[in-house]
Design a protein around this motif. Structure first.
Motif, PDB file in Angstrom:
ATOM      1  N   GLY A  74      49.362  61.150  31.591  1.00  0.00           N
ATOM      2  CA  GLY A  74      48.873  59.955  30.918  1.00  0.00           C
ATOM      3  C   GLY A  74      49.947  58.891  30.754  1.00  0.00           C
ATOM      4  O   GLY A  74      49.695  57.694  30.964  1.00  0.00           O
ATOM      5  N   MET A  75      51.139  59.319  30.374  1.00  0.00           N
ATOM      6  CA  MET A  75      52.233  58.368  30.174  1.00  0.00           C
ATOM      7  C   MET A  75      52.694  57.750  31.492  1.00  0.00           C
ATOM      8  O   MET A  75      52.853  56.525  31.601  1.00  0.00           O
ATOM      9  CB  MET A  75      53.411  59.061  29.478  1.00  0.00           C
ATOM     10  CG  MET A  75      53.188  59.356  28.014  1.00  0.00           C
ATOM     11  SD  MET A  75      52.897  57.873  26.999  1.00  0.00           S
ATOM     12  CE  MET A  75      54.465  57.008  27.203  1.00  0.00           C
ATOM     13  N   THR A  76      52.933  58.573  32.499  1.00  0.00           N
ATOM     14  CA  THR A  76      53.469  58.045  33.758  1.00  0.00           C
ATOM     15  C   THR A  76      52.478  57.118  34.447  1.00  0.00           C
ATOM     16  O   THR A  76      52.868  56.114  35.048  1.00  0.00           O
ATOM     17  CB  THR A  76      53.892  59.181  34.700  1.00  0.00           C
ATOM     18  OG1 THR A  76      52.790  60.086  34.878  1.00  0.00           O
ATOM     19  CG2 THR A  76      55.088  59.941  34.139  1.00  0.00           C
ATOM     20  N   SER A  77      51.185  57.440  34.358  1.00  0.00           N
ATOM     21  CA  SER A  77      50.195  56.584  35.008  1.00  0.00           C
ATOM     22  C   SER A  77      50.133  55.208  34.340  1.00  0.00           C
ATOM     23  O   SER A  77      50.031  54.179  35.018  1.00  0.00           O
ATOM     24  CB  SER A  77      48.817  57.240  34.987  1.00  0.00           C
ATOM     25  OG  SER A  77      48.339  57.404  33.664  1.00  0.00           O
ATOM     26  N   ARG A  78      50.219  55.180  33.023  1.00  0.00           N
ATOM     27  CA  ARG A  78      50.190  53.896  32.323  1.00  0.00           C
ATOM     28  C   ARG A  78      51.478  53.103  32.550  1.00  0.00           C
ATOM     29  O   ARG A  78      51.454  51.895  32.762  1.00  0.00           O
ATOM     30  CB  ARG A  78      49.964  54.109  30.827  1.00  0.00           C
ATOM     31  CG  ARG A  78      48.515  54.377  30.456  1.00  0.00           C
ATOM     32  CD  ARG A  78      48.391  54.711  28.979  1.00  0.00           C
ATOM     33  NE  ARG A  78      47.025  54.704  28.522  1.00  0.00           N
ATOM     34  CZ  ARG A  78      46.158  55.694  28.734  1.00  0.00           C
ATOM     35  NH1 ARG A  78      46.546  56.768  29.401  1.00  0.00           N
ATOM     36  NH2 ARG A  78      44.910  55.614  28.277  1.00  0.00           N
ATOM     37  N   LEU A  79      52.611  53.799  32.473  1.00  0.00           N
ATOM     38  CA  LEU A  79      53.891  53.110  32.640  1.00  0.00           C
ATOM     39  C   LEU A  79      54.080  52.596  34.057  1.00  0.00           C
ATOM     40  O   LEU A  79      54.802  51.617  34.281  1.00  0.00           O
ATOM     41  CB  LEU A  79      55.038  54.056  32.267  1.00  0.00           C
ATOM     42  CG  LEU A  79      55.110  54.442  30.783  1.00  0.00           C
ATOM     43  CD1 LEU A  79      56.129  55.557  30.572  1.00  0.00           C
ATOM     44  CD2 LEU A  79      55.464  53.234  29.926  1.00  0.00           C
ATOM     45  N   ALA A  80      53.427  53.238  35.033  1.00  0.00           N
ATOM     46  CA  ALA A  80      53.519  52.779  36.414  1.00  0.00           C
ATOM     47  C   ALA A  80      52.898  51.397  36.591  1.00  0.00           C
ATOM     48  O   ALA A  80      53.215  50.680  37.549  1.00  0.00           O
ATOM     49  CB  ALA A  80      52.838  53.785  37.344  1.00  0.00           C
ATOM     50  N   GLU A  81      52.038  51.016  35.648  1.00  0.00           N
ATOM     51  CA  GLU A  81      51.414  49.698  35.710  1.00  0.00           C
ATOM     52  C   GLU A  81      52.355  48.603  35.222  1.00  0.00           C
ATOM     53  O   GLU A  81      52.057  47.416  35.346  1.00  0.00           O
ATOM     54  CB  GLU A  81      50.139  49.698  34.864  1.00  0.00           C
ATOM     55  CG  GLU A  81      49.095  50.714  35.337  1.00  0.00           C
ATOM     56  CD  GLU A  81      47.944  50.862  34.362  1.00  0.00           C
ATOM     57  OE1 GLU A  81      47.954  50.153  33.330  1.00  0.00           O
ATOM     58  OE2 GLU A  81      47.034  51.671  34.631  1.00  0.00           O
ATOM     59  N   GLY A  82      53.495  49.004  34.671  1.00  0.00           N
ATOM     60  CA  GLY A  82      54.476  48.050  34.165  1.00  0.00           C
ATOM     61  C   GLY A  82      54.821  48.327  32.722  1.00  0.00           C
ATOM     62  O   GLY A  82      54.007  48.881  31.984  1.00  0.00           O
ATOM     63  N   VAL A  83      56.034  47.971  32.329  1.00  0.00           N
ATOM     64  CA  VAL A  83      56.470  48.179  30.956  1.00  0.00           C
ATOM     65  C   VAL A  83      56.771  46.839  30.299  1.00  0.00           C
ATOM     66  O   VAL A  83      57.222  45.901  30.957  1.00  0.00           O
ATOM     67  CB  VAL A  83      57.726  49.079  30.882  1.00  0.00           C
ATOM     68  CG1 VAL A  83      57.419  50.456  31.424  1.00  0.00           C
ATOM     69  CG2 VAL A  83      58.895  48.467  31.637  1.00  0.00           C
ATOM     70  N   GLU A  84      56.487  46.763  29.026  1.00  0.00           N
ATOM     71  CA  GLU A  84      56.762  45.553  28.252  1.00  0.00           C
ATOM     72  C   GLU A  84      58.053  45.748  27.477  1.00  0.00           C
ATOM     73  O   GLU A  84      58.174  46.662  26.674  1.00  0.00           O
ATOM     74  CB  GLU A  84      55.604  45.271  27.294  1.00  0.00           C
ATOM     75  CG  GLU A  84      55.780  44.019  26.463  1.00  0.00           C
ATOM     76  CD  GLU A  84      54.617  43.789  25.511  1.00  0.00           C
ATOM     77  OE1 GLU A  84      54.751  42.905  24.636  1.00  0.00           O
ATOM     78  OE2 GLU A  84      53.598  44.496  25.627  1.00  0.00           O
ATOM     79  N   ALA A 116      59.749  56.245  35.154  1.00  0.00           N
ATOM     80  CA  ALA A 116      58.661  55.278  35.211  1.00  0.00           C
ATOM     81  C   ALA A 116      59.012  53.983  34.482  1.00  0.00           C
ATOM     82  O   ALA A 116      58.474  52.921  34.797  1.00  0.00           O
ATOM     83  CB  ALA A 116      57.393  55.889  34.606  1.00  0.00           C
ATOM     84  N   CYS A 117      59.911  54.069  33.499  1.00  0.00           N
ATOM     85  CA  CYS A 117      60.330  52.888  32.731  1.00  0.00           C
ATOM     86  C   CYS A 117      61.505  52.148  33.368  1.00  0.00           C
ATOM     87  O   CYS A 117      61.655  50.934  33.176  1.00  0.00           O
ATOM     88  CB  CYS A 117      60.724  53.289  31.311  1.00  0.00           C
ATOM     89  SG  CYS A 117      59.353  53.790  30.252  1.00  0.00           S
TER      90      CYS A 117
END
Length: 216
Positions: A74-84, A116-117
Motif C-alpha cells: 500500500g505504501m510503495t504503490s502510493r509513494l510511487a505516484e510522487g511524494v509531497e 520509493a521516497c
C-alpha cells in the motif's frame, strides 16, 4: 558540526497522511477500525511494532508477515505516484549540501518505502541512508543514529538531527546528537540541546551551526 542527519516520514515528506490511509485500509481488511489515536501511538515506530499493534487492536490471528506485506504494498504503490515535500525541506537540503556538510537519511521505514521516497526527495542529497532494515533496534533506540554517524565517520555529539516524532527525538538524544524537532502528529517538548520549531522554513545552516556549538 560534522554532519546533518534527517528523518524522513513527517519531516522531509508529508507521508503521515499516507500511512494513515494505508493503516485504515489494512485494519478494515483485518476486521477492525482505525483512528487518529491509533496513529498517534505509532508515529516514528517500526513496521514490526505497527503490525503487532494492528493485530492486537483488531483481535486478529492473521500472519504478521502478510500484514506487513499489505502495508508495504500500500505504501510503495502510493509513494510511487510522487511524494509531497514538507515546507522548507527542499530548501534546507539544498543549503546543507551547498555548505558541504555530510548528510544521512535515517528512517524507521523499510528500505522499499525509503527507496520509493528518495527519487522525490533527491538521492543526491544523502551520503548514507539508514532504514529499518539496517538495524536490529529501531527508534526510540539510539542505534539508527549511531549507525548513521558511524557510516559517515563522525562523532554523534558533533551531529545535528532533524526529527518530527518523540520516538525519533528520543533516539537522536540517546545517541548524543543535538536535535531540531519539527513536531507533526505529536508534540515535542523543549529540552537542553533541542530546538523546537513549527516548520523547516525556520531552519537554515546557521541555525544548525549555532545549535551544534552552543546548545540551548
Amino acid at each position: 558540526m560534522d554532519a546533518v542527519l534527517f528523518d524522513m516520514d513527517g519531516l522531509l515528506v508529508d507521508s503521515e497522511k499516507i500511512w494513515f490511509q494505508v493503516e485504515t485500509e489494512v485494519m478494515e481488511r483485518l476486521g477492525g477500525q482505525w483512528g487518529p489515536t491509533d496513529q498517534e501511538n505509532l508515529v516514528g515506530g517500526s513496521m514490526p511494532s505497527t503490525v503487532a499493534y494492528m493485530l492486537r487492536a483488531a483481535g486478529s490471528d492473521a500472519d504478521p508477515r502478510d500484514v506487513a506485506a499489505w502495508m508495504l504494498a500500500g505504501m510503495t504503490s502510493r509513494l510511487a505516484e510522487g511524494v509531497e515535500m514538507m515546507p522548507g525541506a527542499a530548501e534546507l537540503l539544498a543549503a546543507v549540501r551547498h555548505a558541504g556538510l555530510p548528510t544521512a537519511l535515517v528512517t524507521s521505514s523499510l528500505r522499499p518505502i525509503a527507496e520509493a521516497c528518495l527519487d522525490g526527495i533527491g538521492r543526491h542529497n544523502f551520503d548514507r541512508v539508514v532504514t529499518g532494515d539496517d538495524v536490529t533496534r529501531t527508534k526510540p533506540d539510539p542505534e539508527p543514529y549511531l549507525t548513521a554517524a558511524g557510516l559517515l565517520g563522525v562523532d554523534p555529539a558533533r551531529c545535528v538531527v532533524l526529527e518530527d516524532s518523540p520516538n525519533g527525538v528520543t533516539s537522536a538524544t540517546a545517541a548524543g546528537c543535538r536535535v531540531v524537532a519539527v513536531p507533526s502528529v505529536l508534540p515535542v517538548p523543549r529540552a537542553p540541546g533541542r530546538l523546537v520549531v513549527a516548520s523547516l522554513r525556520e531552519v537554515d545552516v546557521e541555525v544548525l551551526r549555532e545549535l551544534s556549538v552552543a546548545g540551548l
